[in-house]
Design an enzyme around this catalytic site. Structure first.
Site, PDB file in Angstrom:
ATOM      1  N   ARG A  58       0.821  -1.220   0.000  1.00  0.00           N
ATOM      2  CA  ARG A  58       0.000   0.000   0.000  1.00  0.00           C
ATOM      3  C   ARG A  58       0.850   1.263   0.000  1.00  0.00           C
ATOM      4  O   ARG A  58       0.500   2.280   0.601  1.00  0.00           O
ATOM      5  CB  ARG A  58      -0.953   0.036   1.203  1.00  0.00           C
ATOM      6  N   SER A  89     -11.318  -1.383   2.519  1.00  0.00           N
ATOM      7  CA  SER A  89     -10.649  -1.606   3.811  1.00  0.00           C
ATOM      8  C   SER A  89     -10.293  -0.250   4.405  1.00  0.00           C
ATOM      9  O   SER A  89      -9.592   0.534   3.762  1.00  0.00           O
ATOM     10  CB  SER A  89      -9.360  -2.389   3.619  1.00  0.00           C
ATOM     11  N   GLU A 119      -6.261   3.702   5.856  1.00  0.00           N
ATOM     12  CA  GLU A 119      -5.740   3.575   4.494  1.00  0.00           C
ATOM     13  C   GLU A 119      -6.116   4.779   3.612  1.00  0.00           C
ATOM     14  O   GLU A 119      -5.273   5.261   2.857  1.00  0.00           O
ATOM     15  CB  GLU A 119      -6.279   2.270   3.887  1.00  0.00           C
TER      16      GLU A 119
HETATM   17  C1  LIG Z   1     -15.411  -1.320  -2.089  1.00  0.00           C
HETATM   18  C2  LIG Z   1     -13.950  -0.981  -2.180  1.00  0.00           C
HETATM   19  C3  LIG Z   1     -13.017  -1.987  -2.263  1.00  0.00           C
HETATM   20  C4  LIG Z   1     -11.643  -1.680  -2.349  1.00  0.00           C
HETATM   21  N1  LIG Z   1     -10.759  -2.696  -2.450  1.00  0.00           N
HETATM   22  C5  LIG Z   1      -9.427  -2.441  -2.542  1.00  0.00           C
HETATM   23  C6  LIG Z   1      -8.496  -3.509  -2.663  1.00  0.00           C
HETATM   24  O1  LIG Z   1      -8.844  -4.668  -2.702  1.00  0.00           O
HETATM   25  N2  LIG Z   1      -7.176  -3.183  -2.740  1.00  0.00           N
HETATM   26  C7  LIG Z   1      -6.732  -1.890  -2.737  1.00  0.00           C
HETATM   27  O2  LIG Z   1      -5.523  -1.679  -2.830  1.00  0.00           O
HETATM   28  N3  LIG Z   1      -7.606  -0.862  -2.632  1.00  0.00           N
HETATM   29  C8  LIG Z   1      -8.931  -1.098  -2.533  1.00  0.00           C
HETATM   30  N4  LIG Z   1      -9.832  -0.074  -2.412  1.00  0.00           N
HETATM   31  C9  LIG Z   1      -9.328   1.316  -2.342  1.00  0.00           C
HETATM   32  C10 LIG Z   1      -9.352   2.053  -3.702  1.00  0.00           C
HETATM   33  O3  LIG Z   1     -10.241   1.455  -4.582  1.00  0.00           O
HETATM   34  C11 LIG Z   1      -7.978   2.112  -4.349  1.00  0.00           C
HETATM   35  O4  LIG Z   1      -7.064   2.747  -3.492  1.00  0.00           O
HETATM   36  C12 LIG Z   1      -8.014   2.860  -5.689  1.00  0.00           C
HETATM   37  O5  LIG Z   1      -6.780   2.748  -6.354  1.00  0.00           O
HETATM   38  C13 LIG Z   1      -8.351   4.330  -5.535  1.00  0.00           C
HETATM   39  O6  LIG Z   1      -8.588   4.817  -6.834  1.00  0.00           O
HETATM   40  P1  LIG Z   1      -9.393   6.130  -7.101  1.00  0.00           P
HETATM   41  O7  LIG Z   1      -9.333   6.349  -8.569  1.00  0.00           O
HETATM   42  O8  LIG Z   1     -10.732   6.053  -6.509  1.00  0.00           O
HETATM   43  O9  LIG Z   1      -8.481   7.189  -6.354  1.00  0.00           O
HETATM   44  P2  LIG Z   1      -8.916   8.462  -5.461  1.00  0.00           P
HETATM   45  O10 LIG Z   1      -9.659   7.979  -4.275  1.00  0.00           O
HETATM   46  O11 LIG Z   1      -9.574   9.479  -6.313  1.00  0.00           O
HETATM   47  O12 LIG Z   1      -7.483   8.993  -5.032  1.00  0.00           O
HETATM   48  C14 LIG Z   1      -6.721   8.316  -4.061  1.00  0.00           C
HETATM   49  C15 LIG Z   1      -5.403   9.079  -3.848  1.00  0.00           C
HETATM   50  O13 LIG Z   1      -4.586   8.953  -4.995  1.00  0.00           O
HETATM   51  C16 LIG Z   1      -4.282  10.223  -5.547  1.00  0.00           C
HETATM   52  N5  LIG Z   1      -4.398  10.107  -7.000  1.00  0.00           N
HETATM   53  C17 LIG Z   1      -5.435   9.566  -7.677  1.00  0.00           C
HETATM   54  N6  LIG Z   1      -5.212   9.651  -8.997  1.00  0.00           N
HETATM   55  C18 LIG Z   1      -4.013  10.255  -9.149  1.00  0.00           C
HETATM   56  C19 LIG Z   1      -3.242  10.656 -10.285  1.00  0.00           C
HETATM   57  N7  LIG Z   1      -3.667  10.418 -11.531  1.00  0.00           N
HETATM   58  N8  LIG Z   1      -2.052  11.289 -10.072  1.00  0.00           N
HETATM   59  C20 LIG Z   1      -1.598  11.518  -8.799  1.00  0.00           C
HETATM   60  N9  LIG Z   1      -2.289  11.185  -7.706  1.00  0.00           N
HETATM   61  C21 LIG Z   1      -3.488  10.559  -7.878  1.00  0.00           C
HETATM   62  C22 LIG Z   1      -5.350  11.151  -5.016  1.00  0.00           C
HETATM   63  O14 LIG Z   1      -4.884  12.480  -4.976  1.00  0.00           O
HETATM   64  C23 LIG Z   1      -5.610  10.575  -3.644  1.00  0.00           C
HETATM   65  O15 LIG Z   1      -4.645  11.060  -2.734  1.00  0.00           O
HETATM   66  C24 LIG Z   1     -11.222  -0.344  -2.339  1.00  0.00           C
HETATM   67  C25 LIG Z   1     -12.175   0.699  -2.252  1.00  0.00           C
HETATM   68  C26 LIG Z   1     -13.530   0.374  -2.182  1.00  0.00           C
HETATM   69  C27 LIG Z   1     -14.540   1.486  -2.121  1.00  0.00           C
END
Ligand SMILES: Cc1cc2nc3c(=O)[nH]c(=O)nc-3n(C[C@H](O)[C@H](O)[C@H](O)COP(=O)(O)OP(=O)(O)OC[C@H]3O[C@@H](n4cnc5c(N)ncnc54)[C@H](O)[C@@H]3O)c2cc1C
Length: 344
Positions: free
Chosen positions: A164, A233, A329
């Site tokens: 992570r 999580s 997280e």
């Molecule tokens: C139901 C559910 C299940 C999940 N399961 C998992 C899992 O199994 N494993 C896991 O690792 N995660 C999991 N997650 C967490 C999440 O899905 C991941 O962390 C995912 O990668 C976040 O993507 P996002 O596009 O929504 O990012 P956001 O929530 O929009 O951003 C997250 C962070 O990344 C930064 N960021 C995003 N895009 C960029 C970019 N292009 N450039 C620079 N910085 C950026 C943002 O500024 C922010 O700080 C889960 C979430 C949910 C809701």
């Protein structure tokens, strides 16, 4: 580039927190990043990068320019007998890309099916599930480097991927990821070692079946954010030294744990929370999900303050019972659009 003002982000974050951004712009091309940063500088605004909003905790009012990444495109860059190298726009939906890769018979990402969010966020916390991490298949990450004021390409090695974690977490405001280049396999090498995956896949050992089983398991365990707003999580699985683990295991011999390469031990945060009686329990509008204690749910229009109230109480209960500090997280933002440390 069209900057909007006073934009409600409630439907753009999966915890459904009410969050009004003073300024908001959608980025459809890498070049628009430069225009957006110029706008922010001119108006003395911090920049908050938002992708799928599935790993963020947003305050009610954000005085900043929110850059919503929507850069599309899937381009094959190279191919040999064993691998395919493919560059994917930061705004592609992660799960759709995983499905597409399986359809194309490109292998590696199947264990990561159904993780919400966009491709550009996948390197940030090195998303992982069922024994696989995205970093294992990332070749390069294309970024705009705000410090050097130029586009750049960062190799996987220089991304410092860990559990992570990545360089993007170490330098949270420096890089804007515009695309990610993956090196995927042309022959399936199924990773079935995690939990009951092998049993679920059974005799039909194909990448399609593996992907379907992962989807099925996730759907049966994790709440759909559309029904129960959540960010997956909520806490990382804590990594303890062998001595710290030994003390807990003496008292709680059944504690689920995973030995790490360096003799440290990763323990299941969900189990720790469950043991403190938080599974299915609520404090006001926010609680821990009844089927999976690791998932925090916004049950009724909660604010960030409500969310903090609940998760800090969970943290303190776990600390009291096990002397283990749980670390959230999702990324926490201030009203100025800056990433903040979580306080215990
Ligand atoms: C139901 C559910 C299940 C999940 N399961 C998992 C899992 O199994 N494993 C896991 O690792 N995660 C999991 N997650 C967490 C999440 O899905 C991941 O962390 C995912 O990668 C976040 O993507 P996002 O596009 O929504 O990012 P956001 O929530 O929009 O951003 C997250 C962070 O990344 C930064 N960021 C995003 N895009 C960029 C970019 N292009 N450039 C620079 N910085 C950026 C943002 O500024 C922010 O700080 C889960 C979430 C949910 C809701």
């Amino acid at each position: 580039m069209h900057v909007q003002e006073q934009v409600q982000l409630k439907n753009l974050n999966t915890l459904n927190l009410n969050a009004i951004a003073s300024h908001y712009v959608q980025i459809n091309q890498p070049s628009e990043v430069i225009d957006a940063l110029a706008f922010a500088e001119q108006h003395h605004l911090n920049v908050l990068i938002l992708s799928g909003g599935s790993n963020v905790l947003l305050p009610q009012h954000i005085q900043a320019l929110v850059l919503h990444l929507n850069i599309q495109g899937i381009d094959v860059l190279a191919e040999d007998e064993d691998t395919i190298t493919v560059k994917v726009g930061a705004g592609q939906v992660w799960h759709d890309f995983v499905l597409y890769s399986t359809q194309q018979q490109w292998f590696g990402l199947q264990n990561l099916a159904l993780i919400p969010g966009l491709v550009g966020a996948s390197p940030v916390q090195n998303i992982g599930a069922y024994g696989v991490e995205a970093g294992e298949f990332i070749e390069f990450v294309q970024v705009y480097d705000r410090e050097l004021k130029q586009f750049d390409s960062i190799s996987a090695q220089d991304c410092h991927f860990a559990y992570r974690h990545s360089i993007f977490k170490d330098h949270p405001n420096r890089y804007i990821i515009v695309s990610v280049t993956f090196k995927l396999l042309k022959k399936a090498d199924l990773k079935l070692s995690y939990g009951d995956l092998k049993q679920a896949v059974g005799d039909d050992q194909t990448a399609e079946n593996l992907q379907n089983q992962v989807i099925h398991i996730r759907q049966s365990k994790l709440p759909d954010p559309k029904e129960y707003p959540n960010v997956g999580s909520f806490f990382k699985n804590p990594i303890l030294t062998a001595a710290e683990f030994g003390k807990i295991a003496q008292q709680f011999p059944n504690i689920p744990h995973y030995l790490q390469a360096n003799s440290n031990v990763k323990v299941a945060a969900g189990w720790l929370i469950d043991q403190t009686g938080w599974k299915g329990k609520q404090l006001g509008a926010v609680g821990m999900f009844h089927k999976q204690a690791l998932v925090l749910v916004n049950y009724a229009d909660a604010t960030l303050a409500d969310v903090k109230n609940t998760y800090q109480t969970v943290q303190s209960d776990v600390k009291q019972k096990f002397n283990v500090q749980l670390e959230p997280e999702p990324v926490l933002y201030s009203e100025q659009g800056l990433i903040q440390a979580h306080h215990a």
